[in-house]
Design a protein around this motif. Structure first.
Motif, PDB file in Angstrom:
ATOM      1  N   ALA A   1       0.863  -1.180   0.000  1.00  0.00           N
ATOM      2  CA  ALA A   1       0.000   0.000   0.000  1.00  0.00           C
ATOM      3  C   ALA A   1       0.899   1.229   0.000  1.00  0.00           C
ATOM      4  O   ALA A   1       1.715   1.423   0.909  1.00  0.00           O
ATOM      5  CB  ALA A   1      -0.894  -0.021   1.234  1.00  0.00           C
ATOM      6  N   PHE A   2       0.783   2.026  -1.073  1.00  0.00           N
ATOM      7  CA  PHE A   2       1.579   3.260  -1.185  1.00  0.00           C
ATOM      8  C   PHE A   2       0.814   4.423  -0.574  1.00  0.00           C
ATOM      9  O   PHE A   2      -0.417   4.392  -0.557  1.00  0.00           O
ATOM     10  CB  PHE A   2       1.879   3.563  -2.653  1.00  0.00           C
ATOM     11  CG  PHE A   2       2.858   2.617  -3.280  1.00  0.00           C
ATOM     12  CD1 PHE A   2       4.216   2.701  -2.983  1.00  0.00           C
ATOM     13  CD2 PHE A   2       2.422   1.622  -4.157  1.00  0.00           C
ATOM     14  CE1 PHE A   2       5.123   1.825  -3.562  1.00  0.00           C
ATOM     15  CE2 PHE A   2       3.329   0.747  -4.733  1.00  0.00           C
ATOM     16  CZ  PHE A   2       4.678   0.843  -4.437  1.00  0.00           C
ATOM     17  N   PRO A   3       1.501   5.475  -0.097  1.00  0.00           N
ATOM     18  CA  PRO A   3       2.960   5.579  -0.073  1.00  0.00           C
ATOM     19  C   PRO A   3       3.580   4.698   1.006  1.00  0.00           C
ATOM     20  O   PRO A   3       2.981   4.443   2.036  1.00  0.00           O
ATOM     21  CB  PRO A   3       3.197   7.068   0.238  1.00  0.00           C
ATOM     22  CG  PRO A   3       1.951   7.555   0.888  1.00  0.00           C
ATOM     23  CD  PRO A   3       0.832   6.709   0.374  1.00  0.00           C
ATOM     24  N   VAL A   4       4.815   4.244   0.697  1.00  0.00           N
ATOM     25  CA  VAL A   4       5.573   3.416   1.623  1.00  0.00           C
ATOM     26  C   VAL A   4       6.639   4.293   2.270  1.00  0.00           C
ATOM     27  O   VAL A   4       7.374   4.994   1.563  1.00  0.00           O
ATOM     28  CB  VAL A   4       6.267   2.256   0.873  1.00  0.00           C
ATOM     29  CG1 VAL A   4       7.188   1.472   1.799  1.00  0.00           C
ATOM     30  CG2 VAL A   4       5.237   1.333   0.229  1.00  0.00           C
ATOM     31  N   LEU A   5       6.699   4.271   3.587  1.00  0.00           N
ATOM     32  CA  LEU A   5       7.789   4.958   4.283  1.00  0.00           C
ATOM     33  C   LEU A   5       8.837   3.902   4.632  1.00  0.00           C
ATOM     34  O   LEU A   5       8.501   2.882   5.243  1.00  0.00           O
ATOM     35  CB  LEU A   5       7.279   5.635   5.559  1.00  0.00           C
ATOM     36  CG  LEU A   5       8.349   6.370   6.374  1.00  0.00           C
ATOM     37  CD1 LEU A   5       8.844   7.627   5.647  1.00  0.00           C
ATOM     38  CD2 LEU A   5       7.817   6.748   7.765  1.00  0.00           C
TER      39      LEU A   5
ATOM     40  N   LEU B   1      14.999   8.142   6.540  1.00  0.00           N
ATOM     41  CA  LEU B   1      13.578   7.910   6.312  1.00  0.00           C
ATOM     42  C   LEU B   1      13.308   8.360   4.888  1.00  0.00           C
ATOM     43  O   LEU B   1      13.577   9.519   4.531  1.00  0.00           O
ATOM     44  CB  LEU B   1      12.747   8.726   7.304  1.00  0.00           C
ATOM     45  CG  LEU B   1      12.661   8.124   8.713  1.00  0.00           C
ATOM     46  CD1 LEU B   1      12.327   9.191   9.738  1.00  0.00           C
ATOM     47  CD2 LEU B   1      11.609   7.008   8.759  1.00  0.00           C
ATOM     48  N   VAL B   2      12.818   7.444   4.076  1.00  0.00           N
ATOM     49  CA  VAL B   2      12.626   7.720   2.654  1.00  0.00           C
ATOM     50  C   VAL B   2      11.186   7.385   2.295  1.00  0.00           C
ATOM     51  O   VAL B   2      10.669   6.352   2.728  1.00  0.00           O
ATOM     52  CB  VAL B   2      13.603   6.849   1.824  1.00  0.00           C
ATOM     53  CG1 VAL B   2      13.312   6.965   0.342  1.00  0.00           C
ATOM     54  CG2 VAL B   2      15.048   7.230   2.123  1.00  0.00           C
ATOM     55  N   LEU B   3      10.552   8.243   1.515  1.00  0.00           N
ATOM     56  CA  LEU B   3       9.177   7.974   1.095  1.00  0.00           C
ATOM     57  C   LEU B   3       9.165   7.453  -0.334  1.00  0.00           C
ATOM     58  O   LEU B   3       9.784   8.033  -1.223  1.00  0.00           O
ATOM     59  CB  LEU B   3       8.326   9.249   1.184  1.00  0.00           C
ATOM     60  CG  LEU B   3       6.817   8.984   1.043  1.00  0.00           C
ATOM     61  CD1 LEU B   3       6.280   8.256   2.274  1.00  0.00           C
ATOM     62  CD2 LEU B   3       6.050  10.283   0.822  1.00  0.00           C
TER      63      LEU B   3
ATOM     64  N   ALA C   1      10.259   5.453  -6.943  1.00  0.00           N
ATOM     65  CA  ALA C   1      10.217   6.926  -6.857  1.00  0.00           C
ATOM     66  C   ALA C   1      10.392   7.314  -5.383  1.00  0.00           C
ATOM     67  O   ALA C   1       9.475   7.161  -4.591  1.00  0.00           O
ATOM     68  CB  ALA C   1       8.900   7.456  -7.397  1.00  0.00           C
ATOM     69  N   TYR C   2      11.596   7.777  -5.052  1.00  0.00           N
ATOM     70  CA  TYR C   2      11.926   8.023  -3.663  1.00  0.00           C
ATOM     71  C   TYR C   2      12.131   9.507  -3.384  1.00  0.00           C
ATOM     72  O   TYR C   2      12.738  10.214  -4.184  1.00  0.00           O
ATOM     73  CB  TYR C   2      13.238   7.316  -3.299  1.00  0.00           C
ATOM     74  CG  TYR C   2      13.249   5.831  -3.566  1.00  0.00           C
ATOM     75  CD1 TYR C   2      12.704   4.942  -2.654  1.00  0.00           C
ATOM     76  CD2 TYR C   2      13.822   5.323  -4.734  1.00  0.00           C
ATOM     77  CE1 TYR C   2      12.721   3.577  -2.897  1.00  0.00           C
ATOM     78  CE2 TYR C   2      13.841   3.966  -4.982  1.00  0.00           C
ATOM     79  CZ  TYR C   2      13.292   3.096  -4.060  1.00  0.00           C
ATOM     80  OH  TYR C   2      13.314   1.755  -4.307  1.00  0.00           O
ATOM     81  N   THR C   3      11.644   9.962  -2.217  1.00  0.00           N
ATOM     82  CA  THR C   3      12.016  11.301  -1.750  1.00  0.00           C
ATOM     83  C   THR C   3      12.515  11.178  -0.311  1.00  0.00           C
ATOM     84  O   THR C   3      12.016  10.351   0.466  1.00  0.00           O
ATOM     85  CB  THR C   3      10.836  12.308  -1.788  1.00  0.00           C
ATOM     86  OG1 THR C   3       9.704  11.678  -1.183  1.00  0.00           O
ATOM     87  CG2 THR C   3      10.490  12.734  -3.185  1.00  0.00           C
TER      88      THR C   3
ATOM     89  N   THR D   1      17.656   8.387  -3.175  1.00  0.00           N
ATOM     90  CA  THR D   1      16.773   9.453  -3.671  1.00  0.00           C
ATOM     91  C   THR D   1      17.271  10.067  -4.984  1.00  0.00           C
ATOM     92  O   THR D   1      16.587  10.878  -5.591  1.00  0.00           O
ATOM     93  CB  THR D   1      16.604  10.552  -2.609  1.00  0.00           C
ATOM     94  OG1 THR D   1      17.905  10.964  -2.186  1.00  0.00           O
ATOM     95  CG2 THR D   1      15.833  10.062  -1.412  1.00  0.00           C
ATOM     96  N   ASP D   2      18.459   9.664  -5.416  1.00  0.00           N
ATOM     97  CA  ASP D   2      18.985  10.169  -6.700  1.00  0.00           C
ATOM     98  C   ASP D   2      18.831   9.162  -7.822  1.00  0.00           C
ATOM     99  O   ASP D   2      19.325   9.373  -8.924  1.00  0.00           O
ATOM    100  CB  ASP D   2      20.478  10.525  -6.575  1.00  0.00           C
ATOM    101  CG  ASP D   2      20.696  11.684  -5.610  1.00  0.00           C
ATOM    102  OD1 ASP D   2      19.766  12.481  -5.442  1.00  0.00           O
ATOM    103  OD2 ASP D   2      21.798  11.762  -5.038  1.00  0.00           O
TER     104      ASP D   2
END
Ligand code: KG4
Ligand code: ZN
Length: 354
Positions: free
Chosen positions: A140-144, A155-157, A163-165, A352-353
């Motif tokens: 289930a997105f979003p995944v932390l 901690l990446v979302l 697709a990571y932020t 994240t890159d």
């Protein structure tokens, strides 16, 4: 698709052969062969991973582990080679990359580079289906993702696959590094995490007085960033003030340190879940082995975020391994999102890159 996967980013040399099916919606992985050598005992006298030694050991062990994994798999025809390209120790990464490229040329198949932290994320999202099988359904997105290891604390979302932020990260030491450094301060060998945990458990079961309390760095700052170097320094100063240490003292220090590290991880994860509205929390990296941290995160989810799914790597997949590298490579292949360009070691590559 049959994949040969190689991992050499740190002090584990690992080779796996996987048979993979399905898509990111629903995939299955069968581990046909898996060979892993941990160099941890060789690095113990240095108090951490010694890069030149790691490189030499990878070089020596890769051909042996490759032969073993392939023999276990029954020497199947392979379709793809996957190798960790970062983050990690560059001399160590290069050994895996050179070996992977040579094998890909020999086998006349493509080679893809994989992000080590993406491997940890994927390993947290699969579930075992048999002794040698794993399944994956789209989470289930979003995944932390809470990524906690010897080199990372972040901690990446993940809003959708790949697709990571960045939500938060450590400003200095990684949490595993703090465990390793504190372990060293109280006379425990590398890797210190499991030994600190055992000492803390002994102190807890004895019911030590909670009169040693270490700071929870950045806990009141309104961000999801971490800091662990001040915590380590606080332990150092406390030890200096205590003089000669008994075993009870060392266990008590381990418990107080672990409590502080655990609390910070829980506080920042709580903040990140609230800010992002994540529907899944996946925990990955070597520190996810901590039973105490797992207990606390489980309580956080049950008590405050009951609709969030908590996902943890099954079995020994929390350790560095090649299986997670093969699984991550396959998921990207199936979504046509592989990194097939010229592969080079990227020691400080960030998820994240990608
Ligand atoms: O992911 P990993 O195997 O290697 C890196 O990519 O860094 O993580 C290794 C880290 C080490 O710092 C080790 O001390 C820590 O994970 N660790 C633990 C525990 N088991 C391993 N830290 C705390 N508690 C544990 N039980
Ligand atoms: Zn790792």
């Amino acid at each position: 698709m049959k994949i040969l996967a190689i991992e050499t980013s740190c002090d584990e040399t690992a080779v796996a052969v996987l048979e993979c099916q399905g898509t990111t919606e629903s995939a299955t992985f069968t581990i046909l062969g898996n060979a892993l050598f941990s160099q941890a005992a060789l690095h113990a006298p240095y108090g951490g991973v010694y890069p030149t030694l790691a490189k030499r050991e990878h070089q020596k062990n890769l051909p042996l582990l490759f032969d073993r994994a392939l023999a276990e798999a029954g020497n199947p025809r392979l379709d793809l080679v996957a190798v960790t390209q970062g983050p990690g120790l560059e001399p160590a990464l290069w050994q895996g990359i050179e070996f992977a490229k040579a094998k890909a040329t020999e086998l006349d198949v493509p080679v893809v580079g994989v992000d080590h932290m993406e491997g940890h994320v994927v390993s947290g999202l699969v579930y075992p289906t048999s002794d040698v099988g794993y399944g994956l359904d789209s989470p289930a997105f979003p995944v932390l993702a809470l990524l906690i290891s010897g080199g990372h604390t972040e901690l990446v979302l993940m809003k959708e696959w790949f697709a990571y932020t960045l939500v938060g990260r450590t400003k200095d030491d990684a949490v595993g590094e703090a465990f390793d450094k504190v372990a060293r301060l109280i006379g425990l060998e590398y890797p210190g995490g499991p030994k600190v945990e055992a000492h803390a458990a002994a102190s807890k079961s004895r019911g030590s007085p909670h009169n040693i309390v270490f700071p929870r760095p950045l806990s009141h700052e309104p961000t999801c960033d971490f800091s662990f170097s001040g915590l380590k320094t606080a332990v150092l100063y406390k030890l200096r003030s205590m003089g000669e240490l008994s075993l009870d003292d060392r266990e008590h220090i381990a418990e107080a340190f672990q409590d502080a590290a655990r609390d910070v991880l829980v506080m920042k994860t709580r903040r990140a879940l609230t800010e992002t509205g994540a529907k899944t929390l996946v925990v990955g990296g070597g520190v996810s082995a901590s039973r105490e941290i797992r207990r606390a995160l489980t309580a956080l989810i049950e008590e405050e975020f009951p609709s969030v799914v908590l996902a943890y790597p099954p079995g020994t997949l929390h350790l560095d391994n090649a299986i997670m590298i093969g699984m991550a490579a396959y998921l990207r292949e199936s979504a046509h999102q592989s990194a097939r360009a010229e592969i080079s070691a990227r020691g400080s590559q960030s998820i994240t890159d990608l």
